[in-house]
Design a protein around this motif. Structure first.
Motif, PDB file in Angstrom:
ATOM      1  N   PHE A 162       0.921  -1.002   0.147  1.00 18.71           N
ATOM      2  CA  PHE A 162       0.332  -0.348   0.107  1.00 18.71           C
ATOM      3  C   PHE A 162       0.747   1.358   0.314  1.00 18.71           C
ATOM      4  CE2 PHE A 162      -2.650  -3.387   2.378  1.00 18.71           C
ATOM      5  CZ  PHE A 162      -3.073  -3.467   1.207  1.00 18.71           C
TER       6      PHE A 162
ATOM      7  N   THR B 192       0.237  -4.706  -6.218  1.00 21.18           N
ATOM      8  CA  THR B 192      -0.561  -3.054  -5.626  1.00 21.18           C
ATOM      9  C   THR B 192      -2.401  -4.059  -5.424  1.00 21.18           C
ATOM     10  OG1 THR B 192       0.823  -1.058  -5.516  1.00 21.18           O
ATOM     11  CG2 THR B 192      -2.515  -1.538  -5.255  1.00 21.18           C
ATOM     12  N   ILE B 193      -2.612  -4.513  -6.772  1.00 18.62           N
ATOM     13  CA  ILE B 193      -3.955  -4.981  -7.031  1.00 18.62           C
ATOM     14  C   ILE B 193      -4.192  -6.551  -5.904  1.00 18.62           C
ATOM     15  CG2 ILE B 193      -5.502  -6.958  -8.729  1.00 18.62           C
ATOM     16  CD1 ILE B 193      -4.378  -4.405 -10.587  1.00 18.62           C
TER      17      ILE B 193
ATOM     18  N   GLN C 141      -2.348  -7.018  -3.326  1.00 19.28           N
ATOM     19  CA  GLN C 141      -2.809  -6.339  -1.650  1.00 19.28           C
ATOM     20  C   GLN C 141      -3.927  -5.899  -1.094  1.00 19.28           C
ATOM     21  OE1 GLN C 141       0.695  -3.867  -2.078  1.00 19.28           O
ATOM     22  NE2 GLN C 141       1.548  -4.348  -2.127  1.00 19.28           N
ATOM     23  N   CYS C 142      -4.721  -5.354  -2.182  1.00 15.91           N
ATOM     24  CA  CYS C 142      -6.333  -5.080  -1.904  1.00 15.91           C
ATOM     25  C   CYS C 142      -6.703  -6.079  -1.643  1.00 15.91           C
ATOM     26  CB  CYS C 142      -6.629  -4.386  -3.222  1.00 15.91           C
ATOM     27  SG  CYS C 142      -5.564  -3.217  -2.902  1.00 15.91           S
TER      28      CYS C 142
ATOM     29  N   CYS D 131      -5.539  -8.925  -0.787  1.00 17.95           N
ATOM     30  CA  CYS D 131      -6.128  -9.722   0.970  1.00 17.95           C
ATOM     31  C   CYS D 131      -5.965  -9.042   1.547  1.00 17.95           C
ATOM     32  CB  CYS D 131      -4.024  -9.506   0.937  1.00 17.95           C
ATOM     33  SG  CYS D 131      -2.947 -10.740   0.221  1.00 17.95           S
ATOM     34  N   LEU D 132      -6.245  -7.835   1.470  1.00 16.91           N
ATOM     35  CA  LEU D 132      -7.277  -7.346   2.770  1.00 16.91           C
ATOM     36  C   LEU D 132      -8.563  -7.665   2.476  1.00 16.91           C
ATOM     37  CD1 LEU D 132      -6.375  -5.510   4.932  1.00 16.91           C
ATOM     38  CD2 LEU D 132      -7.102  -4.055   3.810  1.00 16.91           C
ATOM     39  N   GLY D 133      -9.516  -7.314   1.121  1.00 18.70           N
ATOM     40  CA  GLY D 133     -10.925  -7.385   1.393  1.00 18.70           C
ATOM     41  C   GLY D 133     -11.153  -8.799   1.490  1.00 18.70           C
TER      42      GLY D 133
END
Length: 283
Positions: A262, A270-271, A273-274, A276-278
């Motif tokens: 991030f 970046t995609i 990591q998003c 993963c968090l989602g």
């Protein structure tokens, strides 16, 4: 949760298929073949980071229904396949991250001390073999242990990090960053240290600790084995990448070529990591 499980398995399956295609149709950059270009550049290893902990948790959670199932062995086969595909690129840093996530999850799933000792021995052997056979890893480890030179990436990163002092030189006023390779990705933490100071770096570390701590505290209330393993795996994947990147910038870890989640510039990274968090929030 069931939707997140299906999404994670699908992401992992697509990423593994793409990893199989990388040696055939992958694009080579800086001596490594890690990208597939289909109009845009996609790094399958980054996308796998979102689905890999979900698949591992799904396999290991089978033990709750049938304790006799060889879930440790099955997860080990998956780890071996992923590790082999990554080392073909070569991508030693991601292999270490995936291997660490796998080890954490099998510990959480319940494993005998004898198996831990066996896995530890095999891991030590694998690291020794990598050091002897993989030139890139050997050079980075030698540079780290030997202290390197003033022109090594990790040394340049530390000099850049400390150049700003506590409060930094100011936005866009850093000068050492121009001599730092991959300043916008692998070494963005050092650039932040130069321009915004060590206090900003400390704030970033605190934020990552807060995310991990909040996730772990939330998992304490869970009784479902899959939920605990999947959540812990995603936290391990995200936190492990963040702190490896930070330790490299602090010259406390050999250079690995990992982005700071991030914060670093990135496409596939970046995609992933998003995702993963989602998935973590959904679980």
């Amino acid at each position: 949760r069931s939707t997140a499980r299906r999404a994670g398995i699908l992401i992992a399956a697509v990423a593994i298929v793409m990893l199989l295609l990388v040696p055939i149709v992958g694009a080579e950059v800086n001596g490594a073949r890690r990208w597939i270009r289909i109009g845009v550049s996609i790094q399958p290893a980054e996308l796998l980071k979102a689905g890999y902990p979900i698949v591992l948790a799904w396999i290991l959670s089978w033990r709750a229904r049938d304790p006799e199932l060889p879930v440790i062995e099955l997860s080990g086969i998956l780890m071996g396949l992923v590790g082999m595909l990554l080392m073909l690129q070569p991508d030693f840093g991601s292999t270490i991250l995936f291997g660490g996530t796998w080890f954490v999850l099998i510990l959480l799933s319940g494993i005998s001390f004898r198996r831990i000792a066996i896995i530890g021995g095999l891991g030590t052997f694998a690291l020794a073999a990598t050091y002897m056979l993989y030139d890139n890893a050997r050079h980075r480890i030698d540079a780290f242990v030997g202290g390197g030179t003033a022109f090594d990436q990790v040394d340049l990163a530390q000099r850049t990090l400390l150049n700003g002092g506590l409060t930094g030189t100011g936005f866009w006023l850093g000068e050492r960053k121009f001599s730092l390779p991959e300043a916008h990705t692998d070494y963005i933490f050092s650039v932040i240290g130069e321009e915004f100071g060590l206090m900003a770096c400390a704030a970033i570390i605190v934020i990552f600790f807060a995310i991990l701590l909040r996730g772990l505290i939330r998992l304490l209330d869970e009784e479902d084995l899959f939920t605990v393993l999947a959540g812990a795996g995603l936290l391990c994947q995200l936190g492990g990448q963040a702190f490896i990147n930070i330790l490299v910038n602090l010259q406390l870890f050999p250079s690995k070529g990992m982005t700071l989640p991030f914060v670093s510039y990135g496409g596939s990274s970046t995609i992933a990591q998003c995702l993963c968090l989602g998935l973590l929030l959904a679980i």
